[in-house]
Structures are given as structure tokens and as C-alpha cells.
Design a protein around this motif. Structure first.
Motif, short mmCIF file in Angstrom:
data_model
loop_
_atom_site.label_atom_id
_atom_site.label_comp_id
_atom_site.label_asym_id
_atom_site.label_seq_id
_atom_site.Cartn_x
_atom_site.Cartn_y
_atom_site.Cartn_z
N LYS A 1 -35.93 -34.52 -27.23
CA LYS A 1 -36.22 -33.26 -26.55
C LYS A 1 -36.87 -33.50 -25.19
N CYS A 2 -37.77 -34.48 -25.16
CA CYS A 2 -38.44 -34.83 -23.91
C CYS A 2 -37.42 -35.29 -22.87
N ALA A 3 -36.51 -36.16 -23.29
CA ALA A 3 -35.48 -36.65 -22.37
C ALA A 3 -34.57 -35.53 -21.91
N PHE A 4 -34.20 -34.63 -22.84
CA PHE A 4 -33.25 -33.56 -22.53
C PHE A 4 -33.79 -32.61 -21.46
N VAL A 5 -35.04 -32.13 -21.64
CA VAL A 5 -35.57 -31.14 -20.69
C VAL A 5 -35.80 -31.74 -19.30
N ASN A 6 -35.93 -33.08 -19.24
CA ASN A 6 -36.11 -33.74 -17.95
C ASN A 6 -34.82 -34.32 -17.40
N LYS A 7 -33.69 -34.09 -18.14
CA LYS A 7 -32.37 -34.56 -17.74
C LYS A 7 -32.37 -36.08 -17.54
N LEU A 8 -32.94 -36.76 -18.55
CA LEU A 8 -33.03 -38.22 -18.53
C LEU A 8 -32.50 -38.78 -19.83
N ASP A 9 -32.28 -40.09 -19.85
CA ASP A 9 -32.01 -40.80 -21.09
C ASP A 9 -33.35 -41.15 -21.72
N VAL A 10 -33.40 -41.25 -23.06
CA VAL A 10 -34.67 -41.53 -23.72
C VAL A 10 -35.28 -42.85 -23.27
N ASN A 11 -34.43 -43.78 -22.79
CA ASN A 11 -34.93 -45.09 -22.37
C ASN A 11 -34.92 -45.27 -20.85
N SER A 12 -34.80 -44.17 -20.12
CA SER A 12 -34.85 -44.25 -18.65
C SER A 12 -36.22 -44.74 -18.21
N GLU A 13 -36.25 -45.76 -17.38
CA GLU A 13 -37.52 -46.30 -16.89
C GLU A 13 -38.00 -45.48 -15.69
N LEU A 14 -39.26 -45.09 -15.73
CA LEU A 14 -39.83 -44.21 -14.71
C LEU A 14 -40.79 -44.97 -13.81
N LYS A 15 -40.97 -44.46 -12.61
CA LYS A 15 -41.88 -45.10 -11.66
C LYS A 15 -43.27 -44.48 -11.73
N ALA A 16 -44.27 -45.30 -11.51
CA ALA A 16 -45.65 -44.82 -11.51
C ALA A 16 -45.82 -43.72 -10.47
N GLY A 17 -46.50 -42.64 -10.87
CA GLY A 17 -46.73 -41.53 -9.96
C GLY A 17 -45.76 -40.39 -10.14
N SER A 18 -44.61 -40.65 -10.77
CA SER A 18 -43.66 -39.56 -11.03
C SER A 18 -44.15 -38.72 -12.20
N SER A 19 -43.62 -37.52 -12.33
CA SER A 19 -44.08 -36.60 -13.38
C SER A 19 -42.92 -36.14 -14.24
N ILE A 20 -43.17 -35.98 -15.53
CA ILE A 20 -42.18 -35.38 -16.42
C ILE A 20 -42.89 -34.37 -17.33
N PHE A 21 -42.13 -33.40 -17.78
CA PHE A 21 -42.65 -32.39 -18.71
C PHE A 21 -42.47 -32.93 -20.13
N VAL A 22 -43.55 -32.91 -20.92
CA VAL A 22 -43.51 -33.43 -22.29
C VAL A 22 -43.64 -32.27 -23.27
N PRO A 23 -42.52 -31.78 -23.82
CA PRO A 23 -42.56 -30.63 -24.72
C PRO A 23 -43.39 -30.92 -25.97
N GLY A 24 -44.26 -29.97 -26.33
CA GLY A 24 -45.04 -30.10 -27.55
C GLY A 24 -46.32 -30.89 -27.39
N ALA A 25 -46.52 -31.56 -26.25
CA ALA A 25 -47.73 -32.36 -26.05
C ALA A 25 -48.92 -31.45 -25.72
N GLU A 26 -50.12 -31.94 -26.02
CA GLU A 26 -51.34 -31.19 -25.75
C GLU A 26 -52.31 -32.03 -24.94
N MET A 27 -53.17 -31.37 -24.17
CA MET A 27 -54.22 -32.07 -23.44
C MET A 27 -55.30 -32.51 -24.41
N ASP A 28 -56.01 -33.59 -24.06
CA ASP A 28 -57.12 -33.97 -24.92
C ASP A 28 -58.24 -32.95 -24.79
#
Length: 328
Positions: free
Chosen positions: A163-190
């Protein structure tokens, strides 16, 4: 009259006779047709004494196959329902609005609104300000180091990687660069970060009446009248009033200096420290674990002071921050 009854009787008899003849003729014709077209050699050949082999599990296998197909169809249907594109709409803040009320109105979590809109202090939102409201709950995550993936980030928050990969239009194993942002469905702040942003991370260190005599920031010095920086809050109240730890933590230091008089410093989570100054007495010791019910000292006027009060300072990673933004 008798003549009429006789005529009616013979008329009914002729009708019944005609119907019987028609039915009989139809039945006779059907039998003739079947007799002419029925196979004339209907005998069997040489039968084997052994029963033919067949699968008694045929119907069971068929049921299992149908059940599997049904399960696949349901999974696909559920997957289509779960994997919906992430959409946003905008909301203009009105007088009296609070993040909690907006979240409740749109049936979404405070974490989501705060994270997506990068709100650092929820009490400071202003009427007329626009915020984004996403179509589902989650948080905006900033990639910490090169090579993180939707799969590794989802594992960290214990949410669905697909689900995380889908909403960000990525593959589940896509490597991301430091500083970029993605939306994480279902996640909560500490909870500590959320409490910090909502301004209720710390409890007031005085559990009784007091008067704020100096705020955080620039002010005229009470000794010289010149403009000077004040790094905390001054809370005036009677001598000997009990002072409590503003949040759970470990006492890092107790001591005396010419500015703060008798003071206590407490270490907390997330890089926070609190300082309590001008005490008449210190009632805790270095290394002691304290919480919001622990009395760590009593109000006094030691050090550079004009009267009984508590000086309260909050540090975050070594920098002074305004305590009013954090006190619940």
C-alpha cells in the motif's frame, strides 16, 4: 322445458367425446413416433468384472478449485478497495478551529493533519490559513539515509508495504534518497512528538496558583532596566511552594550558581532538558529518576532574584525553547 334439457345433455356429451378422441389420437401418434425412432439394438457388450476407476474426490477437488477462485476474486476485490490513489483536498481554517476538531470533522487522525501540513505548533494555526486533508490516514516521512525503501520504511512503522509503494507510485524495493519524502499510510507519529506539537508535552512544574512575572524572550532587566534576554518563565508564588518535575526523566545535575541560585536540571526523552532555578531547597539528587508527581525542590529567591519565584527553562538539544509552547 324437458326438450331443452335433453338437447343440452347431448351437446355436452358430444364435446367430451371430441376431446377424448383428440387426446387419444395425440398419444397414439407420439407412441408411433417413438417406436420408429427408438434404437433397435440396445444390448451391452463384454463387461469387465472390475469396476471402472474414478475419483471419489472429484466433487471435492472441484469445490476446492471453486473456493480458491472465489478467494482470489475476493482478494483482488479487496486489493482494489485498499489500493486507492492518494488524493488531497484543501481546507481553510476558520476562527475557533483547532487541529483536533478539524481531524474529528473529517474522520482523520491529528497525526495525519500535523504531519502532512508540517505543523510545528498546532496552537499557532491561524484563521485564513489553508491546510491539506489527505484521503486516508498516515504520515509524511522524510527519508533519513540513501537506500531506504517503501518496504523498509513500512516495516519500521508496521504497516502494509504494498500500500505504501502504491500510493507513492513506487516499487516496494525502490531505493530512495536522503531528504526525499513519502506518504506512509497507516503510520502514526510517536507520542512525544505529537504531544510536543500539540503543546502538552510538559506539565506545569507548579501545581498551585502562580503569577507569570517574566516571559520567554527579550525584556527589560529587573536589575538594570536594560534590554536583556530571558531564557525561560518566571513563576512568582509563596516561598516554600513545592516544585514538581515537568516531565518524567533523570536528574542530571543539582547545584548552586550566582545566576540561578539553587538549581536542578532534569534530562528527558527526545533531547529535552528542563532547568528549575532560585530554589530555597533541593529535594532530589543527581541520577534519581523523577516523574510529574516527584517533588524536586521548593520555591525560593536564591541567586539573582528579586523575590520568591521559580525560573523554568526548557532546552531542546542544547537550545532554549519557549516553555509556553509545550506546557499542557
Amino acid at each position: 322445458m324437458l326438450k331443452g334439457k335433453v338437447v343440452l345433455f347431448f351437446r355436452k356429451s358430444f364435446i367430451q367425446l371430441g376431446l377424448t378422441f383428440c387426446v387419444g389420437a395425440f398419444a397414439a401418434g407420439t407412441l408411433v413416433f417413438l417406436a420408429r425412432n427408438f434404437p433397435k439394438n440396445g444390448r451391452g457388450g463384454y463387461e469387465s468384472p472390475v469396476m471402472p476407476q474414478y475419483s471419489e474426490d472429484f466433487s471435492k477437488a472441484e469445490d476446492e478449485q471453486n473456493a480458491e477462485l472465489l478467494a482470489q476474486a475476493e482478494a483482488a476485490e479487496n486489493s482494489e478497495e485498499d489500493l486507492k490513489p492518494l488524493t488531497y483536498w484543501t481546507y481553510r481554517i476558520r476562527p475557533g478551529d483547532m487541529i483536533g476538531l478539524i481531524a474529528e470533522k473529517y474522520d482523520i487522525s491529528q497525526d495525519t493533519l500535523i504531519s502532512v501540513n508540517n505543523i510545528r505548533a498546532s496552537r499557532l494555526i491561524q484563521p485564513g490559513q489553508y491546510i491539506k486533508i489527505p484521503s486516508e490516514e498516515g504520515i509524511l516521512y522524510t527519508v533519513k539515509k540513501d537506500g531506504e525503501t517503501p518496504a523498509s520504511i513500512s516495516e519500521k512503522y508496521e504497516v502494509d508495504a504494498l500500500k505504501c509503494a502504491f500510493v507513492n507510485k513506487l516499487d516496494v524495493n525502490s531505493e530512495l534518497k536522503a531528504g526525499s519524502s513519502i506518504f506512509v499510510p497507516g503510520a502514526e507519529m510517536d507520542s512525544i512528538t505529537l504531544s510536543e506539537i500539540n503543546g502538552d508535552l510538559f506539565r506545569k512544574p507548579l501545581h498551585t496558583w502562580y503569577r507569570l512575572t517574566s516571559y520567554f524572550g527579550w525584556r527589560p532587566s529587573p536589575f538594570t532596566g536594560r534590554r536583556s534576554w530571558h531564557g525561560g518563565l518566571d513563576m512568582a508564588c509563596p516561598q516554600g511552594t513545592r516544585i514538581f518535575a515537568a516531565m518524567a526523566g533523570r536528574v542530571a545535575e543539582t547545584g548552586y550558581n550566582n545566576t540561578y541560585g539553587n538549581y536542578v536540571i532534569v534530562n528527558h526523552l527526545n533531547g529535552y532538558k528542563t532547568l528549575y532555578g532560585h530554589m530555597s531547597a533541593i529535594t532530589c539528587s543527581k541520577g534519581q529518576w523523577v516523574d510529574t508527581n516527584s517533588v524536586i525542590g521548593r520555591v525560593g529567591s536564591t541567586g539573582a532574584s528579586t523575590g520568591p519565584h521559580l525560573h523554568f527553562t526548557v532546552f531542546k538539544r542544547g537550545k532554549m525553547v519557549n516553555p509556553l509552547a509545550l506546557l499542557g
